[in-house]
Each structure stands twice: as C-alpha cells, then as structure tokens.
Design an enzyme around this catalytic site. Structure first.
Site, PDB file in Angstrom:
ATOM      1  N   ASP A  66      88.336 -39.409  94.999  1.00 49.74           N
ATOM      2  CA  ASP A  66      89.770 -40.244  94.661  1.00 49.74           C
ATOM      3  C   ASP A  66      88.988 -41.784  94.422  1.00 49.74           C
ATOM      4  O   ASP A  66      88.428 -42.198  95.814  1.00 49.74           O
ATOM      5  CB  ASP A  66      90.615 -39.963  95.943  1.00 49.74           C
ATOM      6  CG  ASP A  66      91.764 -40.392  96.004  1.00 49.74           C
ATOM      7  OD1 ASP A  66      92.352 -41.041  95.003  1.00 49.74           O
ATOM      8  OD2 ASP A  66      92.282 -41.004  96.698  1.00 49.74           O
TER       9      ASP A  66
ATOM     10  N   GLY B  89      99.853 -43.435  95.033  1.00 51.74           N
ATOM     11  CA  GLY B  89     101.061 -44.318  96.464  1.00 51.74           C
ATOM     12  C   GLY B  89     102.376 -43.951  96.550  1.00 51.74           C
ATOM     13  O   GLY B  89     102.830 -44.520  96.760  1.00 51.74           O
TER      14      GLY B  89
ATOM     15  N   ASN C 274      99.580 -38.607  94.388  1.00 53.71           N
ATOM     16  CA  ASN C 274      98.801 -38.920  95.400  1.00 53.71           C
ATOM     17  C   ASN C 274      99.176 -38.654  96.508  1.00 53.71           C
ATOM     18  O   ASN C 274     100.065 -40.189  96.920  1.00 53.71           O
ATOM     19  CB  ASN C 274      97.313 -40.239  94.771  1.00 53.71           C
ATOM     20  CG  ASN C 274      96.755 -39.354  94.153  1.00 53.71           C
ATOM     21  OD1 ASN C 274      96.664 -38.627  93.439  1.00 53.71           O
ATOM     22  ND2 ASN C 274      95.767 -40.127  93.640  1.00 53.71           N
TER      23      ASN C 274
HETATM   24  P1  13P Z   1      99.565 -43.154  99.319  1.00 56.40           P
HETATM   25  O1  13P Z   1      99.394 -44.690 100.336  1.00 56.40           O
HETATM   26  O2  13P Z   1     100.987 -43.605  98.985  1.00 56.40           O
HETATM   27  O3  13P Z   1     100.045 -41.521 100.717  1.00 56.40           O
HETATM   28  O4  13P Z   1      99.075 -42.968  98.455  1.00 56.40           O
HETATM   29  C1  13P Z   1      97.563 -41.905  98.533  1.00 56.40           C
HETATM   30  C2  13P Z   1      96.598 -42.822  96.944  1.00 56.40           C
HETATM   31  O5  13P Z   1      96.779 -43.023  96.246  1.00 56.40           O
HETATM   32  C3  13P Z   1      95.894 -41.971  97.233  1.00 56.40           C
HETATM   33  O6  13P Z   1      94.997 -42.256  95.987  1.00 56.40           O
HETATM   34  O1  G3H Z   2      93.760 -44.540  97.909  1.00 49.55           O
HETATM   35  C1  G3H Z   2      93.412 -44.061  99.285  1.00 49.55           C
HETATM   36  C2  G3H Z   2      93.421 -43.336  99.883  1.00 49.55           C
HETATM   37  O2  G3H Z   2      94.329 -43.553 100.805  1.00 49.55           O
HETATM   38  C3  G3H Z   2      92.051 -42.795 100.630  1.00 49.55           C
HETATM   39  O3  G3H Z   2      92.591 -44.638 101.078  1.00 49.55           O
HETATM   40  O4  G3H Z   2      90.128 -45.054 101.428  1.00 49.55           O
HETATM   41  O5  G3H Z   2      90.798 -45.321 103.272  1.00 49.55           O
HETATM   42  O6  G3H Z   2      89.678 -42.895 102.559  1.00 49.55           O
HETATM   43  P1  G3H Z   2      90.675 -44.506 102.532  1.00 49.55           P
HETATM   44 ZN    ZN Z   3      95.288 -43.737  94.946  1.00 50.77          ZN
END
Ligand code: 13P
Ligand code: G3H
Ligand code: ZN
Length: 307
Positions: A82, A211, A253
């Site tokens: 990610d 998000g 996500n």
């Molecule tokens: P949220 O913060 O809305 O759960 O989104 C997570 C995300 O986009 C990880 O890439």
């Molecule tokens: O997009 C971000 C994810 O929620 C992961 O977040 O960098 O805190 O692991 P993190």
């Molecule tokens: Zn993201």
C-alpha cells in the site's frame, strides 16, 4: 490461494463488484480479515503499508500471509504493498513475495508519475506482479469549492486515459474527494461520481478507492462508549461506497474502520476488568469486532459469494 491482484480485479471489473483491500499490521488484523473472507466466501486484498512492513519485518509479513493463504486455500488473496513511495520499495516487495504493488508518485508532476509508474510496471510485470498507481490528491472537497480548485486537486479524466495507456498500469486510484483517516468531510460527505464515471469510460480498467472507511455509527458509538474520543469523525457512507462501485471502483481500501473497531474492544476489556493482563482476553473480542466490520463491508461491496 495467493494470486496476483489483477486476477482478482479482472473478475470484479467484469462482473461489477468491489473487493475490500484491508490493511494489516499484525497477525490479529490478518486473522480477522481471513475469518471474514471465509465466512463470506469473498476474495480479498490484504495490504501492508511501508510503515506496517517496517513494524512486522517484510519476511514475517509475507510468511504470515502465505501461511494464512495455505490455511484457507479456497480464498483468492492478493498481498499488496500500500502506497509504495519508490521503485526500490516496490522491488523489495516483489522480491519478498508480494503479488501486487502500489507505486504512489501522485504528488509528483504528471510526467514524473508516469515515468516512475512505467518503470515499476516493467519490473513487476516481468515477475507476474500487478501494479496500482494514483492520480490526483487524496483530500476532501468542500461544498463551496470552485471548478478550478476541484480540477487542481482531483483526477483529470483525459490525463488518466493517457496515463493508463502509456504506463500499462493494471489498476488506478483516481482522486475523487476521499481522504485517509477518521475525519474525511467537514460538511456533508461529497464525492465526484461524474469524474469517476468519466475515468472509467476512458480507461476501462479496475479503479481503486482510497480512504474508503465508513465509520459506521455503531463503530463510532462503541469507540466512544469505551472512553475514546473521535468526536467530529466522518466516513464515506455505505450508499456512497455502493455508488462508487457502480461507477467503476473495484478495489476499496479500508484501514481506519478496522483500527477503530479493534481498539474500542481493547479499551472496553481494559475498563471492565482492571486486573486483566492476558493479551488474548483483549484481542479475541477485538478480532471478532473487526471481522464483523469486514464481513459487513463484503456484503456492501458485493464481493460475498464471489469465490
Ligand atoms: P481509510 O483511512 O479510509 O481506512 O483508508 C485506507 C487507505 O486508503 C489505505 O490505502
Ligand atoms: O493509507 C494508509 C494506511 O491507512 C496505512 O497507514 O502508514 O499508518 O500504516 P500507515
Ligand atoms: Zn490509501
């Protein structure tokens, strides 16, 4: 079974449903995701950020997922990086056994994003690994935003068409007004579904919604009742998630919802039994609450019974 990301998303794109891409940072989160996928007969993406990889160690993260994939051989699962920030980070993930990577060069000018993404696509495709990229900036849009301001922040559909054609990326995250975390909208939630539909018409590939946490009322309530405080939090309503899937989103996500649901239960046990220090007494109900949120999301996105 561990499969490439595009194997899961081609089917989702053809049949018009969304697949949850759930973040994990440890065994408990991963287990909660697999338990829900098993209950709902749903394909899944399990995704680790660079921070999560640093926390777990890349070998541990991959071994955990490979072991779970063996335990549940009927579940198609893609292990995804990610928000990879560089070619090197994506290559490390591919070398370690990830089956899908995101190169997030969306904060760079278009040409640099295209160049970096194309480089990652070439490296990953040689190894049978799928690639996600992002266009536009992930941030909420206010009611009174001007057309010019919106154009400066959100994805440009014509650019998306060129980007996909030239980079040969497998799936694309177009910015349409979502943002990460628990505070997504100041006023009423709003997303640019027209823009999304244009991107889909022009690219036809699987699209990704970042998000996408919804912060359902019952999840916020259990967090608050346990003594937590996320007062002005606002997520993407379920109806919006469904409209996004109709508009061409196939990978959704979700991280924040899982974190909130889990921590609410941990806090609850801590409040109710002040002498408790057995980790399992905290994590068992926390995993269950997280699994519930995930299973519910599979129904909403339409991935239940798609194995
Ligand atoms: P949220 O913060 O809305 O759960 O989104 C997570 C995300 O986009 C990880 O890439
Ligand atoms: O997009 C971000 C994810 O929620 C992961 O977040 O960098 O805190 O692991 P993190
Ligand atoms: Zn993201």
């Amino acid at each position: 079974m561990l499969v490439s990301g595009i194997e899961i998303l081609s089917k989702a794109n053809k049949e018009g449903y969304g697949v949850g891409a759930f973040n994990f940072v440890d065994f408990e989160m991963l287990n909660a995701i697999f338990v829900a996928a098993n209950e709902k007969n749903s394909p899944i993406f399990v995704q680790a950020s660079e921070g999560a990889i640093k926390y777990m160690g890349i070998e541990i993260a991959v071994a955990l997922v490979q072991t779970m994939a063996k335990k549940y051989p009927h579940i198609p699962v893609a292990l995804h990086l990610d928000h990879g920030t560089s070619f090197e980070s994506c290559k490390k993930a591919v070398d370690a056994g990830f089956t899908s990577v995101m190169i997030d060069a969306s904060h760079h000018p278009f040409d640099e994003n295209l160049e970096e993404t194309s480089k990652v696509v070439k490296m990953a495709h040689e190894r049978g690994v799928s690639v996600e990229a992002e266009l536009g900036r992930l941030m909420g849009i206010e009611d009174n935003i001007s057309v010019d301001e919106k154009d400066a922040v959100l994805v440009n559909p014509a650019e998306a068409e060129k980007f996909v054609r030239e980079s040969k990326v497998d799936y694309l995250a177009p910015a349409i007004g979502t943002s990460h975390g628990a505070f997504k909208f100041k006023g009423e939630p709003r997303l640019d579904f027209e823009r999304l539909k244009k991107v889909k018409e022009l690219t036809k590939i699987p699209l990704v919604l970042h998000g996408a946490s919804a912060i359902p009322d019952y999840v916020r309530a259990s967090f608050t009742q346990s003594g937590g405080d996320i007062g002005a939090s606002k997520g993407v309503p379920f109806s919006f998630l469904q409209e996004a899937v109709k508009g061409g989103i196939n990978k959704v996500n979700t991280d924040t919802d899982l974190r909130i649901a889990f921590i609410a239960e941990v806090r609850k046990v801590a409040n109710e039994d002040k002498s408790q220090f057995d980790l399992r007494k905290f994590f068992t109900p926390a995993m269950k609450a997280m699994s519930h949120v995930i299973a519910e999301r599979m129904d909403i996105l339409g991935s239940s019974n798609k194995i």
